[in-house]
Design an enzyme around this catalytic site. Structure first.
Site, PDB file in Angstrom:
ATOM      1  N   PHE A   1       0.863  -1.197   0.000  1.00  0.00           N
ATOM      2  CA  PHE A   1       0.000   0.000   0.000  1.00  0.00           C
ATOM      3  C   PHE A   1       0.887   1.230   0.000  1.00  0.00           C
ATOM      4  O   PHE A   1       1.717   1.410   0.879  1.00  0.00           O
ATOM      5  CB  PHE A   1      -0.929   0.037   1.219  1.00  0.00           C
ATOM      6  CG  PHE A   1      -1.827   1.242   1.178  1.00  0.00           C
ATOM      7  CD1 PHE A   1      -2.978   1.235   0.394  1.00  0.00           C
ATOM      8  CD2 PHE A   1      -1.516   2.400   1.877  1.00  0.00           C
ATOM      9  CE1 PHE A   1      -3.797   2.358   0.312  1.00  0.00           C
ATOM     10  CE2 PHE A   1      -2.326   3.526   1.800  1.00  0.00           C
ATOM     11  CZ  PHE A   1      -3.467   3.501   1.016  1.00  0.00           C
TER      12      PHE A   1
ATOM     13  N   ASP B   1       9.548   2.570   1.510  1.00  0.00           N
ATOM     14  CA  ASP B   1       8.430   3.364   2.026  1.00  0.00           C
ATOM     15  C   ASP B   1       8.355   3.135   3.539  1.00  0.00           C
ATOM     16  O   ASP B   1       7.924   2.073   3.994  1.00  0.00           O
ATOM     17  CB  ASP B   1       7.155   2.915   1.316  1.00  0.00           C
ATOM     18  CG  ASP B   1       5.899   3.642   1.808  1.00  0.00           C
ATOM     19  OD1 ASP B   1       5.967   4.290   2.871  1.00  0.00           O
ATOM     20  OD2 ASP B   1       4.856   3.537   1.133  1.00  0.00           O
TER      21      ASP B   1
ATOM     22  N   LYS C   1       3.234  10.334   8.197  1.00  0.00           N
ATOM     23  CA  LYS C   1       2.555   9.913   9.428  1.00  0.00           C
ATOM     24  C   LYS C   1       3.182  10.440  10.732  1.00  0.00           C
ATOM     25  O   LYS C   1       2.924  11.555  11.129  1.00  0.00           O
ATOM     26  CB  LYS C   1       2.432   8.393   9.448  1.00  0.00           C
ATOM     27  CG  LYS C   1       1.397   7.867   8.426  1.00  0.00           C
ATOM     28  CD  LYS C   1       1.058   6.431   8.710  1.00  0.00           C
ATOM     29  CE  LYS C   1       0.093   5.830   7.688  1.00  0.00           C
ATOM     30  NZ  LYS C   1      -1.302   6.011   8.023  1.00  0.00           N
TER      31      LYS C   1
HETATM   32  C1  PLP Z   1       3.193   2.572   3.890  1.00  0.00           C
HETATM   33  C2  PLP Z   1       2.275   3.669   3.508  1.00  0.00           C
HETATM   34  N1  PLP Z   1       2.600   4.453   2.472  1.00  0.00           N
HETATM   35  C3  PLP Z   1       1.818   5.475   2.095  1.00  0.00           C
HETATM   36  C4  PLP Z   1       0.645   5.750   2.749  1.00  0.00           C
HETATM   37  C5  PLP Z   1      -0.215   6.895   2.300  1.00  0.00           C
HETATM   38  O1  PLP Z   1      -0.112   7.930   3.196  1.00  0.00           O
HETATM   39  P1  PLP Z   1      -1.199   9.100   3.204  1.00  0.00           P
HETATM   40  O2  PLP Z   1      -2.476   8.474   3.679  1.00  0.00           O
HETATM   41  O3  PLP Z   1      -0.649  10.105   4.167  1.00  0.00           O
HETATM   42  O4  PLP Z   1      -1.306   9.616   1.822  1.00  0.00           O
HETATM   43  C6  PLP Z   1       0.271   4.964   3.838  1.00  0.00           C
HETATM   44  C7  PLP Z   1      -0.978   5.218   4.558  1.00  0.00           C
HETATM   45  O5  PLP Z   1      -1.501   4.415   5.262  1.00  0.00           O
HETATM   46  C8  PLP Z   1       1.108   3.896   4.227  1.00  0.00           C
HETATM   47  O6  PLP Z   1       0.800   3.105   5.251  1.00  0.00           O
END
Ligand code: PLP
Length: 408
Positions: A144, A231, A260
């Protein structure tokens, strides 16, 4: 602990009969008004233990006594200036992130998907710069990365992609922790420029990359001149007991999106890059209005400062162990519990069946959490959680799980 009285009257919502907010979330009928530490209160005065931390965002919990005055001061000085001018706090935060990661530079934005979008753009430009006209990026099953068109295309979940085709092209998908699959891509695809994965998959069900796999990836990326892009939007910023989850494997990525937990609740995103990627973007290649504004930067700087001052990362490791051991002890041998996994204060309990209803049952019991990948109960509480609060999570959650499993 008593609910603190809000000092000012907070605007209330219009009656529920007027749904003006688009229906994009399956929400529970609970509205939280305020919090203190790892506890939050709703409009009815009901108190909850926060095992969710705003989905791995509220690193320092709620109303942290050191963070609040710093942010109040910053609001009074300046919230937003613009990237037409220098923003000294960007330099401060970038330097700190480079010190903690061993990387070389940072770009700031306001969310996880934006940080990932910047990573994908860097990878493509890195490829174009070396003459690859149709660069491709390796991505993962169950990944994700966000909900913009490019990041949902990189995401490995057809439910998230459904209805939004045509997807962005240029991705090759492989299973996690399978180095042979990646070696096969290396043999057959000369357009690959980068490998992009979550060090620990979050939304996909709390699935850690194995250390040997990450080490193998690092070697493969070096051999083929690919960017290793990790990520760490969810698993970074101290959550696993190290600043960044990949540090457990003793490797460094070339590109690392963060978001986050970096701002403890103030929207923020960052793309931290190593030497190999630090000169890929030049003026005009990327930008965003809100990115790196003084309020978000102050939140990042203060979050990291307070974490260091108060030993918050070591706390995440120690209390994470208490939480995990408690869950393992109490759920040992319970039929229907498949696995408890994760690191530090990022834990998943996989059941053998879909368990979305646990969200509501836990809330009724006074506990906030989430369910991901249909059957994984996820705990990502504030990193200031105490050992006693970890034991309270276990005491609240275990009966909810046992009752649920006994019904089906
Ligand atoms: C690993 C990861 N990358 C990217 C995102 C996307 O982040 P955002 O919701 O701040 O766009 C999330 C959100 O849960 C995530 O867990």
């Amino acid at each position: 602990m008593n609910a603190p009285e809000p000092a000012m009257k907070v605007p209330t919502a219009p009656p529920r009969a007027l749904p003006h907010v688009l229906n994009t979330y399956g929400r529970l009928p609970i509205a939280l008004t305020h919090g203190q530490g790892c506890w939050v209160w709703d409009t009815n005065g009901k108190k909850y233990l926060d095992g969710l931390g705003g989905i791995a965002v509220n690193t320092l919990g709620h109303a942290h006594p050191k963070l609040v005055p710093a942010l109040q001061q910053q609001v009074g000085l300046m919230m937003h200036s613009s990237n037409y001018y220098e923003v000294p706090l960007q330099e401060t935060l970038a330097a700190k992130l480079c010190e903690l990661s061993g990387l070389a530079g940072a770009f700031f934005c306001s969310s996880g998907l934006e940080a990932n979008e910047a990573a994908l753009k860097i990878a493509r430009k890195f490829g174009h710069d070396k003459g690859i006209e149709r660069p491709e990026i390796v991505v993962y099953e169950k990944a994700f990365h966000g909900r913009s068109l490019a990041t949902l295309s990189a995401t490995g979940n057809v439910k998230i992609q459904k209805g939004f085709g045509p997807l962005v092209e240029g991705f090759v998908r492989v299973p996690l922790n399978d180095l042979a699959a990646l070696e096969n891509v290396a043999r057959t695809n000369k357009n690959v420029v980068a490998v992009f994965l979550e060090t620990i998959q979050g939304e996909g069900g709390v699935n850690p990359s194995r250390s040997e796999y990450l080490q193998g990836l690092r070697k493969l990326c070096d051999q083929h001149d690919w960017l290793l892009m990790l990520d760490e939007v969810q698993c970074g910023i101290g959550r696993t007991g190290k600043w960044f989850a990949h540090q457990w494997a003793g490797i460094k990525p070339d590109v690392m999106p963060l978001a986050k937990g970096l701002g403890s609740g103030v929207p923020i995103g960052a793309l931290v890059v190593g030497e190999k990627a630090v000169n890929v973007f030049g003026p005009g290649n990327h930008g965003t209005t809100f990115g790196g504004n003084p309020l978000a930067m102050r939140a990042g700087v203060e979050t990291l400062r307070i974490m260091e001052e108060d030993g918050v990362m070591a706390n995440a490791a120690a209390v994470g162990a208490v939480l995990r051991e408690g869950l393992q002890r109490e759920l040992a041998g319970v039929a229907g519990v498949k696995e408890i996994r994760g690191a530090g204060l990022m834990l998943g309990i996989e059941l053998d069946r879909p368990c979305g209803v646990i969200l509501q049952r836990a809330a009724e019991a006074g506990l906030m959490l989430s369910v991901t990948a249909d059957s994984v109960i996820r705990l990502v509480p504030p990193l200031i959680l105490t050992a006693d609060e970890a034991r309270q999570i276990v005491a609240m959650l275990v009966p909810v799980i046992k009752t649920f499993l006994s019904e089906a």
